[in-house]
Design a protein around this motif. Sequence first.
Motif, PDB file in Angstrom:
ATOM      1  N   GLN A  94       0.850  -1.194   0.000  1.00 22.65           N
ATOM      2  CA  GLN A  94       0.000   0.000   0.000  1.00 22.65           C
ATOM      3  C   GLN A  94       0.888   1.247   0.000  1.00 22.65           C
ATOM      4  N   GLU A 148      -1.300  -7.529   6.409  1.00 23.46           N
ATOM      5  CA  GLU A 148      -2.498  -7.842   5.630  1.00 23.46           C
ATOM      6  C   GLU A 148      -3.730  -7.164   6.231  1.00 23.46           C
ATOM      7  N   VAL A 188      -3.373  -3.264   5.537  1.00 25.68           N
ATOM      8  CA  VAL A 188      -3.496  -2.921   4.116  1.00 25.68           C
ATOM      9  C   VAL A 188      -4.935  -3.083   3.637  1.00 25.68           C
ATOM     10  N   GLU A 189      -5.580  -4.163   4.032  1.00 26.16           N
ATOM     11  CA  GLU A 189      -6.964  -4.371   3.605  1.00 26.16           C
ATOM     12  C   GLU A 189      -7.880  -3.284   4.168  1.00 26.16           C
ATOM     13  N   ALA A 208      -6.940  -0.183   4.882  1.00 25.27           N
ATOM     14  CA  ALA A 208      -6.640   1.047   4.142  1.00 25.27           C
ATOM     15  C   ALA A 208      -7.317   1.039   2.771  1.00 25.27           C
ATOM     16  N   ARG A 209      -7.335  -0.100   2.114  1.00 22.60           N
ATOM     17  CA  ARG A 209      -7.961  -0.181   0.784  1.00 22.60           C
ATOM     18  C   ARG A 209      -9.465   0.043   0.840  1.00 22.60           C
ATOM     19  N   LEU A 210     -10.044  -0.264   1.995  1.00 18.85           N
ATOM     20  CA  LEU A 210     -11.476  -0.036   2.174  1.00 18.85           C
ATOM     21  C   LEU A 210     -11.774   1.355   2.730  1.00 18.85           C
ATOM     22  N   GLY A 211     -10.735   2.165   2.893  1.00 19.59           N
ATOM     23  CA  GLY A 211     -10.922   3.508   3.418  1.00 19.59           C
ATOM     24  C   GLY A 211     -11.159   3.552   4.915  1.00 19.59           C
TER      25      GLY A 211
END
Length: 414
Positions: free
Chosen positions: A35, A323, A326-327, A329-332
């Motif tokens: 990320q 993991e 990062v997951e 962060a990707r979902l905001g």
Amino acid sequence: MTQNGALGGESRIDIVVAGAGYVGLATAVAIAQAQPGLTVRIIDAAPEGAWQKDQRASAIAAAACRMLERLGCWSDIAPHAQAITEMIVTDSKTADPVRPVLLTFSGEVEAGEPFAHMVPNKELNAALRAKAEALGIKLTEGVSVTDFVTEPTFTRLTLSHGETVEASLLIAADGVKSRLREKAGIRTVHWDYGQSGIVCTVAHERPHHGRAVEHFLPAGPFAILPLTGNRSSIVWTEKTTEADRLVGADPLIFESELELRFGLELGEIRAEGKPRAFPLSLTLARDFVRPRFALVGDAAHGIHPIAGQGLNLGFKDAAALAETVVEAARLGQDVGALDILENYQRWRRFDTLRMGATTDVLNRLFSNESTLLRSIRDIGLGLVERMPPLKSYFIDQAASQERNEPRLLQGEAI
């Protein structure tokens, strides 16, 4: 995402990792690589260059090797790594003239994939540092996090050289005596074993052919772990008073005691450098997280080295936390929110408690002079030797291969 600020002032950043050991570095690299929008900084209390003085080596399980390869570090490590092609286990008294082999393990989990490698600590650290630098991760050495105050949307860190940093998440990778764990109010289960692990490198006449040996002796396990060339790493468990005597003894006395345990199978031996002794204990954190705070590696768990899994547990922490973060962060989502971090805790805490309990039982079972217990454990080892499915299970454990492993440990990107 937030950006780094200058030294001496105040800066805002997404993630601060306190500790530049292997687990701290791996956690930072895994997050930054997966990320890039998250800003990551490492703060390390050790003086600059201190890591280069580490003469020890570590056993890196197959799953951790996959992770290091996925992170882009293994190509730098591989020339210095020695594959473990076979492992044998014996159980005897120190003076026994013959040590019958009770258990043998082939060294592959898959064709061409050894279940572990021995890697010099300096090379492991250097590869992770080079990757961190390539990813633009800022590493500040000789500076510690002296205090932190958690606010609803960030945690404010005070550094020993006067800088203040605001971070969404503080990751404590500052070792088994973690000061940050104490400051977070996280209690531990802890007891000393009254043992120390003597560590040294031994040069020998004949090649080891990648074979690792674990002699279970009355004082504790004596492990011979292969290194590149005609060299092996020794992890030798003794009562602390005896270990202190041995490492402080004349080199001739130390080598004579070493030879008594090492044997003559590999010819004449010679200890390289000065041996060191490290006290052994069990330390398990009761919690792995607090709001905007997470423990990884030895800060979360310090276990007996009898199974060689301490560092590999830490790499599992690094992969699982990376993991999780990062997951989110990707979902905001807020990467430091307690409900996010509790996902990491649920993932890792049971495995850690299980391994801590396993190593504790093994150490108590094998580190004694009871004839009855010796007979029972020898029967048990013999049964494992004759049951291929059970042997395969133990190989998978040694390779850190289990269900529900983080993607990096399966060789997959986050």
